[in-house]
Motif scaffolding. Structure first.
Motif, PDB file in Angstrom:
ATOM      1  N   ALA A   1       0.846  -1.198   0.000  1.00  0.00           N
ATOM      2  CA  ALA A   1       0.000   0.000   0.000  1.00  0.00           C
ATOM      3  C   ALA A   1       0.876   1.240   0.000  1.00  0.00           C
ATOM      4  O   ALA A   1       1.936   1.274   0.638  1.00  0.00           O
ATOM      5  CB  ALA A   1      -0.899  -0.003   1.243  1.00  0.00           C
ATOM      6  N   PRO A   2       0.489   2.258  -0.742  1.00  0.00           N
ATOM      7  CA  PRO A   2       1.314   3.469  -0.813  1.00  0.00           C
ATOM      8  C   PRO A   2       1.363   4.174   0.545  1.00  0.00           C
ATOM      9  O   PRO A   2       0.401   4.166   1.308  1.00  0.00           O
ATOM     10  CB  PRO A   2       0.581   4.331  -1.853  1.00  0.00           C
ATOM     11  N   THR A   3       2.508   4.757   0.823  1.00  0.00           N
ATOM     12  CA  THR A   3       2.662   5.523   2.059  1.00  0.00           C
ATOM     13  C   THR A   3       1.909   6.840   1.932  1.00  0.00           C
ATOM     14  O   THR A   3       2.040   7.540   0.920  1.00  0.00           O
ATOM     15  CB  THR A   3       4.158   5.826   2.327  1.00  0.00           C
ATOM     16  N   PRO A   4       1.071   7.196   2.924  1.00  0.00           N
ATOM     17  CA  PRO A   4       0.315   8.448   2.819  1.00  0.00           C
ATOM     18  C   PRO A   4       1.248   9.647   2.701  1.00  0.00           C
ATOM     19  O   PRO A   4       2.286   9.719   3.371  1.00  0.00           O
ATOM     20  CB  PRO A   4      -0.471   8.493   4.138  1.00  0.00           C
ATOM     21  N   ARG A   5       0.899  10.569   1.830  1.00  0.00           N
ATOM     22  CA  ARG A   5       1.701  11.782   1.685  1.00  0.00           C
ATOM     23  C   ARG A   5       1.534  12.665   2.907  1.00  0.00           C
ATOM     24  O   ARG A   5       0.436  12.795   3.462  1.00  0.00           O
ATOM     25  CB  ARG A   5       1.267  12.556   0.437  1.00  0.00           C
ATOM     26  N   THR A   6       2.613  13.263   3.325  1.00  0.00           N
ATOM     27  CA  THR A   6       2.561  14.151   4.468  1.00  0.00           C
ATOM     28  C   THR A   6       1.979  15.497   4.051  1.00  0.00           C
ATOM     29  O   THR A   6       2.492  16.169   3.151  1.00  0.00           O
ATOM     30  CB  THR A   6       3.975  14.370   5.053  1.00  0.00           C
TER      31      THR A   6
ATOM     32  N   ALA B   1       7.603  13.561  15.280  1.00  0.00           N
ATOM     33  CA  ALA B   1       8.926  13.990  14.805  1.00  0.00           C
ATOM     34  C   ALA B   1       9.005  15.511  14.841  1.00  0.00           C
ATOM     35  O   ALA B   1       7.973  16.204  14.818  1.00  0.00           O
ATOM     36  CB  ALA B   1       9.188  13.484  13.379  1.00  0.00           C
ATOM     37  N   ALA B   2      10.230  16.015  14.899  1.00  0.00           N
ATOM     38  CA  ALA B   2      10.457  17.460  14.850  1.00  0.00           C
ATOM     39  C   ALA B   2      11.632  17.742  13.935  1.00  0.00           C
ATOM     40  O   ALA B   2      12.627  17.001  13.916  1.00  0.00           O
ATOM     41  CB  ALA B   2      10.731  18.012  16.245  1.00  0.00           C
ATOM     42  N   ARG B   3      11.501  18.812  13.166  1.00  0.00           N
ATOM     43  CA  ARG B   3      12.567  19.221  12.247  1.00  0.00           C
ATOM     44  C   ARG B   3      13.245  20.452  12.826  1.00  0.00           C
ATOM     45  O   ARG B   3      12.570  21.401  13.257  1.00  0.00           O
ATOM     46  CB  ARG B   3      11.970  19.513  10.877  1.00  0.00           C
ATOM     47  N   THR B   4      14.553  20.444  12.852  1.00  0.00           N
ATOM     48  CA  THR B   4      15.295  21.560  13.428  1.00  0.00           C
ATOM     49  C   THR B   4      16.295  22.124  12.422  1.00  0.00           C
ATOM     50  O   THR B   4      16.727  21.444  11.492  1.00  0.00           O
ATOM     51  CB  THR B   4      16.059  21.128  14.698  1.00  0.00           C
ATOM     52  N   ASP B   5      16.653  23.372  12.653  1.00  0.00           N
ATOM     53  CA  ASP B   5      17.683  24.051  11.866  1.00  0.00           C
ATOM     54  C   ASP B   5      18.548  24.823  12.863  1.00  0.00           C
ATOM     55  O   ASP B   5      18.185  25.910  13.294  1.00  0.00           O
ATOM     56  CB  ASP B   5      17.056  24.993  10.846  1.00  0.00           C
ATOM     57  N   GLY B   6      19.667  24.224  13.239  1.00  0.00           N
ATOM     58  CA  GLY B   6      20.510  24.853  14.252  1.00  0.00           C
ATOM     59  C   GLY B   6      19.788  24.917  15.590  1.00  0.00           C
ATOM     60  O   GLY B   6      19.357  23.890  16.132  1.00  0.00           O
ATOM     61  N   ASP B   7      19.603  26.129  16.095  1.00  0.00           N
ATOM     62  CA  ASP B   7      18.964  26.331  17.400  1.00  0.00           C
ATOM     63  C   ASP B   7      17.484  26.649  17.290  1.00  0.00           C
ATOM     64  O   ASP B   7      16.884  27.178  18.231  1.00  0.00           O
ATOM     65  CB  ASP B   7      19.676  27.465  18.162  1.00  0.00           C
TER      66      ASP B   7
ATOM     67  N   THR C   1      11.865  24.087  13.337  1.00  0.00           N
ATOM     68  CA  THR C   1      11.171  24.655  12.174  1.00  0.00           C
ATOM     69  C   THR C   1       9.816  24.018  11.914  1.00  0.00           C
ATOM     70  O   THR C   1       8.936  24.654  11.326  1.00  0.00           O
ATOM     71  CB  THR C   1      12.040  24.522  10.913  1.00  0.00           C
ATOM     72  N   ALA C   2       9.631  22.763  12.306  1.00  0.00           N
ATOM     73  CA  ALA C   2       8.358  22.094  12.036  1.00  0.00           C
ATOM     74  C   ALA C   2       8.217  20.880  12.937  1.00  0.00           C
ATOM     75  O   ALA C   2       9.199  20.310  13.425  1.00  0.00           O
ATOM     76  CB  ALA C   2       8.265  21.672  10.567  1.00  0.00           C
ATOM     77  N   VAL C   3       6.972  20.488  13.151  1.00  0.00           N
ATOM     78  CA  VAL C   3       6.651  19.291  13.928  1.00  0.00           C
ATOM     79  C   VAL C   3       5.712  18.434  13.101  1.00  0.00           C
ATOM     80  O   VAL C   3       4.747  18.941  12.507  1.00  0.00           O
ATOM     81  CB  VAL C   3       5.985  19.653  15.276  1.00  0.00           C
ATOM     82  N   THR C   4       5.993  17.145  13.040  1.00  0.00           N
ATOM     83  CA  THR C   4       5.130  16.214  12.325  1.00  0.00           C
ATOM     84  C   THR C   4       4.210  15.524  13.322  1.00  0.00           C
ATOM     85  O   THR C   4       4.654  15.014  14.357  1.00  0.00           O
ATOM     86  CB  THR C   4       5.947  15.169  11.552  1.00  0.00           C
ATOM     87  N   LEU C   5       2.926  15.524  12.983  1.00  0.00           N
ATOM     88  CA  LEU C   5       1.892  14.939  13.831  1.00  0.00           C
ATOM     89  C   LEU C   5       1.261  13.756  13.126  1.00  0.00           C
ATOM     90  O   LEU C   5       1.137  13.742  11.895  1.00  0.00           O
ATOM     91  CB  LEU C   5       0.814  15.987  14.141  1.00  0.00           C
ATOM     92  N   GLU C   6       0.879  12.775  13.906  1.00  0.00           N
ATOM     93  CA  GLU C   6       0.234  11.594  13.350  1.00  0.00           C
ATOM     94  C   GLU C   6      -1.201  11.546  13.858  1.00  0.00           C
ATOM     95  O   GLU C   6      -1.451  11.649  15.064  1.00  0.00           O
ATOM     96  CB  GLU C   6       0.990  10.337  13.772  1.00  0.00           C
TER      97      GLU C   6
END
Length: 544
Positions: free
Chosen positions: A4-9, A145-151, A154-159
């Motif tokens: 099954a295809p992975t759902p697009r974020t 999950a969380a995306r960071t750029d240095g200090d 920048t974004a948080v992934t929610l399920e």
């Protein structure tokens, strides 16, 4: 056959992302949106409100909250709950006219209420901002999950349980989760469990640090009392592993001699309608006293079970290894269900018999299929490594003996009156019940040492294992969230990082003026109140 295809974020952008809709998250989101910013508020449970609703823990402030310079926003929350009962329940004339209406007449706190009453109020508070489009509420979404750029984060992934992943980018991220989940996901410097006395200098700190020494958590459940009926649940599979520890015995504050506190001291119907409730289990967290309403409206009181018998201490929720959190939650539910079965079948009765089969679970009260809260009652979180750490000896009456009140802070962003009630937990540390003087909330305790745009809004602020309980109640979490919501708003408007606000006397004074002038917050205690300790509210486990 292909997989099954992975759902697009999906992706979403906003000014402020608040993860967790408990008291701190609500206050942060409402404050930021009232200053005109776009806010996304997320919650893993199906109900917003956290401690108030999904965890089924009603307001537990003492009587002094009615007299103290409490946050107007928090006072409004309390009054809206009272007004909900006045508008919707057939109250007797005396409670209806009481400005300090307490629907449950519990022996814990001064405003005991049903979770769904708080839910209705939370929905009212959010409604105009949802209608304006400035606020987006995402229920059933947990951070993965969380995306960071240095200090910066920048974004948080929610399920979501009913959809694919969603990534939310934001200028500011507020961690209002029960366990400080974003601190871990984003690699924010933090501490768990107990620090050592050498590290903090606190009189009641442990001899050695133990990250796994964390306060217990509980699965709260709702009951009513139906004499003559049998509502005994099936015997839990793991009943034998818990039953040996069950009794009506309770520890007094400070670990003094135990005493017996039974479910009832006498027949429930013998309780005077407006007299002081007896000091038994049933009345500790009663959230609906049928004597408050016109005769015939209700057949029974409703109470919430959140006592030491259901406090789970075998595994910590944080740091126990792969699968430990899920196992701990599963075992805690089994422990709570086993206690219910013990109460229904084996508990000593007030009339000399054994067992109360007439105790009935109330799923409608908790909004679940089984009468248990949606999420566990969490007492301890990961805590940020902060610019300034609030310590026991900044606020306790014993440590401040001879001083004129608690420590004062030039960067105060609010005032609190609380106690340090520390429950013995997974690490086996001793419980504590310490008087606190009325104290201030310092801005430095809300600023991580490195990360620029992630801020705490709950038990994850800059405090210690010993001092954090003073911030963990409803009022404490609300005050932290309100200060953080105002701070991110100020920083967005002035294009400043939070650290720059605290680092400049001029900017700090400007921000504090916003708190006092726009939000009506008191930043210092009046001299006449500064030296007054908090009086004990009852047994150790009767408070948060």
């Amino acid at each position: 056959m292909s997989a099954a295809p992975t759902p697009r974020t999906r992706e979403l952008g906003t000014d402020v992302l608040v993860v967790g809709a408990g008291p701190g998250g609500l206050a942060a989101a409402l404050t930021a949106v009232r200053f005109g910013h776009r806010v996304v508020l997320t919650e893993a449970a199906d109900w917003p409100g956290g401690l108030l609703t999904a965890q089924a823990v009603p307001l537990a402030d003492g009587h002094r909250v009615e007299l103290d310079p409490v946050s107007p926003g928090y006072r409004d929350l309390r009054e809206r709950i009272r007004d909900f009962y006045r508008r919707n329940y057939p109250l007797c004339p005396e409670p209806y006219a009481d400005p300090l209406l307490d629907p449950g007449l519990s022996t814990t706190g001064h405003l005991s209420h049903e979770p769904r009453a708080a839910l209705a109020v939370v929905q009212e508070l959010l409604a105009p901002h949802l209608a304006s489009g400035r606020l987006t509420l995402l229920l059933g979404h947990r951070p993965v999950a969380a995306r960071t750029d240095g200090d910066r984060v920048t974004a948080v992934t929610l399920e979501a349980a009913d959809g694919g992943p969603l990534t939310v980018g934001a200028a500011y991220v507020v961690d209002a989760t029960d366990l400080g989940d974003l601190l871990d996901l984003a690699g924010v410097e933090h501490v768990t469990g107990a620090e050592s006395r050498e590290e903090t200098g606190e009189p009641h700190a442990a001899d050695t640090a133990d990250p796994l020494d964390q306060q217990p958590f509980s699965w709260v459940f709702a009951l009513d009392h139906r004499p003559g009926e049998d509502h005994t649940v099936d015997r839990p599979a793991g009943y034998d592993r818990w039953a040996g520890a069950f009794s009506w015995e309770t520890a007094e504050p400070g670990g003094t001699a135990a005493r017996q506190v039974p479910l009832f001291l006498h027949e429930p119907d013998e309780v005077p309608p407006w007299g002081a409730p007896p000091n038994d289990r049933w009345h500790q967290r009663r959230v609906l006293a049928r004597s408050r309403c016109l005769p015939g409206t209700f057949d029974s009181d409703i109470t919430l079970v959140d006592w030491e018998q259901t406090a789970y201490t075998r595994l910590p929720l944080v740091g126990g290894g792969d699968g430990a959190r899920a196992r701990a939650e599963r075992e805690a539910r089994e422990q709570a269900l086993s206690f219910l079965y013990w109460m229904q079948t084996r508990a000593p009765r007030h009339d000399g018999g054994r067992g109360y089969p007439e105790l009935r679970l109330r799923p409608d009260v908790t909004g679940t299929a089984d009468g248990f809260a949606m999420t566990p009652h969490v007492r301890e979180s990961r805590r940020i490594r902060a610019e300034f750490t609030l310590l026991e000896h900044h606020m306790t009456a014993a440590a401040r003996a001879g001083a004129r009140g608690a420590e004062t802070f030039a960067d105060s962003v609010g005032t609190l009156r609380s106690r340090i009630t520390l429950h013995p937990g997974a690490g086996g540390g001793a419980g504590l019940d310490l008087e606190c003087l009325p104290f201030q909330l310092p801005l430095g305790a809300l600023l991580p040492v490195r990360v620029e745009n992630l801020l705490p809004a709950g038990r994850n602020a800059g405090a210690t294992h010993v001092s954090a309980p003073a911030l963990g109640g409803h009022a404490g979490q609300w005050s932290i969230g309100e200060a953080v919501g105002a701070l991110v708003s100020y920083c967005l408007e002035h294009r400043l990082p939070p650290r720059a606000v605290r680092g400049s006397e001029r900017r700090l004074a400007s921000f504090q003026s916003r708190l006092s002038d726009s939000l009506g917050l008191a930043l210092a205690w009046p001299d006449r109140l500064r030296t007054g300790p908090v009086t004990s509210a009852g047994p150790l486990y009767a408070t948060l």
